[in-house]
Design an enzyme around this catalytic site. Structure first.
Site, PDB file in Angstrom:
ATOM      1  CD1 TRP A 143      -2.651   1.618   0.507  1.00 58.33           C
ATOM      2  CD2 TRP A 143      -2.048   1.808   2.658  1.00 58.33           C
ATOM      3  NE1 TRP A 143      -3.388   2.648   1.065  1.00 58.33           N
ATOM      4  CE2 TRP A 143      -3.033   2.782   2.382  1.00 58.33           C
ATOM      5  CE3 TRP A 143      -1.519   1.726   3.949  1.00 58.33           C
ATOM      6  CZ2 TRP A 143      -3.503   3.665   3.357  1.00 58.33           C
ATOM      7  CZ3 TRP A 143      -1.986   2.596   4.918  1.00 58.33           C
ATOM      8  CH2 TRP A 143      -2.969   3.561   4.613  1.00 58.33           C
ATOM      9  CE  LYS A 191     -10.362  -0.591   2.460  1.00 60.73           C
ATOM     10  NZ  LYS A 191      -9.522   0.294   3.265  1.00 60.73           N
ATOM     11  CG  ASP A 194      -1.669  -2.383   7.912  1.00 57.02           C
ATOM     12  OD1 ASP A 194      -2.725  -2.382   8.575  1.00 57.02           O
ATOM     13  OD2 ASP A 194      -1.426  -1.521   7.041  1.00 57.02           O
TER      14      ASP A 194
END
Length: 424
Positions: free
Chosen positions: A156, A273, A237
């Site tokens: 990311w 999310k 993460d």
């Protein structure tokens, strides 16, 4: 007269200084150039500006339903109904909502985790996953100032920004294998072995962004073993727990493997999310410590880092999360809804692959269904992506990353046809 001249002089001089000061102030920011546009947000801007009725946005990193619309989960709506008007607007502690943090740790470490019972986890509420990563990067810089962070290629994009702005030097390690559209496991293991003992590594717990490529359980066990040999520190993460496979326990498997192997680790969690709480910015940073005393010390330092940055985390999102996870019926509803989101994404992967194969594409599209999570790393080149945009009004990042959340039963055929045209 001397007194009068002095008084007049004292009135004139400040006016002259004021003019000079104004001239000086006007030049303070002349050296500031416009920042480059964020590559992901820029895709959405271009999509919104396109008047074509056929336009498709598969660049957005947020869940959409089969009509392409944003979704608010029913468990979230019910939680909001329950908390509406029942709470004050006082500050949370610097460490955030105790109840939210407790429930969040259970999701990641296990409902009956010995580490939670033994109070060995230093944990604070964070500003979603981004804030958790940044808080850890600042902590790393302060207490291990000579360390660096190994980041997967690719990752990311904001990961690089976070550790760069925390002034932590970055190294990279092999992760994605372009030819197979899968994991470069051999390269990954070699980089783990070759890194200096005691290095920090950033790992995606599940649904790797942007590739959708995750190690298998067996591969995670080997990664954990090599970390143990080298004494590396794993920082996970985990932005997609539950959203990747539909099962939060399965999506936390990498964490559990490292815990079983005796690692101390760091973890960033987010509810953007898996609960659709994008704008609420609710997450958690946790560090597993050697004992309760160390955990108390680490938490105090995390709070001290948070104090000059944002002082206290926001309350509303934390109330939503703690209400859902703390109520058996609401938690059951959330598990059903998050599985529904994951299943829709998995279904769109199957549909996209089937449509491409029906068109007679000479390429292999197995990686679409082998990958997992919101994103599909398609393997398309930047030039092919440009053609998709210019000729078919299909928008995505130029690295070929498709957000499967933007794929619907209504546009999957059109998308497949366009991909076939630019890749044949």
């Amino acid at each position: 007269m001397a007194f009068i001249r002095t008084a007049i002089s004292s009135k004139v001089l400040p006016r002259r200084n004021s003019v000079a000061g104004a001239r000086s102030m006007s030049s303070w920011w002349q050296s500031v150039d416009p920042a480059p546009k964020d590559p992901i947000l820029g895709v959405t801007e271009a999509f919104l500006a396109d008047p074509s009725p056929d336009k498709v946005n598969v660049g957005v990193g947020a869940y959409r339903d089969d009509n392409g619309k944003p979704v608010v989960l029913e468990c979230v709506r019910e939680a909001e109904r329950r908390i509406a008007g029942s709470c004050n607007m006082e500050y949370l502690p610097m460490g955030g909502s105790v109840k939210m943090v407790e429930e969040t740790l259970k999701l990641a470490y296990g409902e009956n985790s010995e580490f939670i019972k033994d109070k060995r986890i230093a944990a604070v509420q964070s500003l979603s996953g981004t804030g958790a990563c940044r808080l850890f990067a600042d902590f790393q810089k302060r207490f291990r100032p000579d360390s660096q962070i190994y980041i997967p290629v690719p990752t990311w994009a904001n990961h690089h920004n976070i550790w760069r702005d925390a002034q932590v030097p970055q190294r990279t390690f092999h992760y994605y294998h372009p030819e197979s559209r899968g994991l470069d496991f051999a390269g990954l293991i070699d980089d783990i072995k070759n890194a200096p003992n005691g290095s920090f590594f950033l790992l995606h717990a599940c649904a790797h962004n942007p590739t959708g490529v995750d190690p298998s359980e067996e591969q995670w066990r080997e990664i954990s073993n090599q970390f143990k040999v080298k004494g590396h520190f794993p920082f996970f993460d985990m932005a997609y727990q539950g959203f990747a496979s539909g099962d939060p326990e399965r999506d936390a498997k990498s964490i559990r493997i490292f815990l079983e192997d005796g690692h101390l680790l760091g973890l960033a969690q987010s509810y953007a999310k898996n609960m659709g709480l994008y704008g609420q910015r609710v997450g958690c940073l946790s560090l597993l410590c050697e004992d309760e005393k160390q955990a108390v010390a680490v938490k105090s330092q995390l709070q001290q880092l948070a104090r000059p940055t944002y002082s206290n985390p926001p309350v509303h999102g934390a109330l939503i999360v703690s209400t859902i996870l703390g109520d058996p019926d609401l938690k059951k509803l959330w598990l059903k809804e998050v599985k529904g989101m994951a299943d829709r994404i998995i279904g769109m992967r199957t549909a996209l692959r089937e449509n491409l194969e029906k068109l007679g594409s000479p390429l292999s599209w197995e990686h679409i269904t082998n990958q997992i999570g919101m994103f599909c790393y398609s393997g398309m080149t930047p030039e092919q992506v440009d053609r998709l945009t210019n000729e078919f009004h299909i928008y995505m990042t130029r690295n070929g990353r498709i957000s499967m959340a933007g794929v619907t039963t209504g546009n999957v055929g059109y998308l497949a046809n366009a991909i076939h045209e630019v890749t044949k």
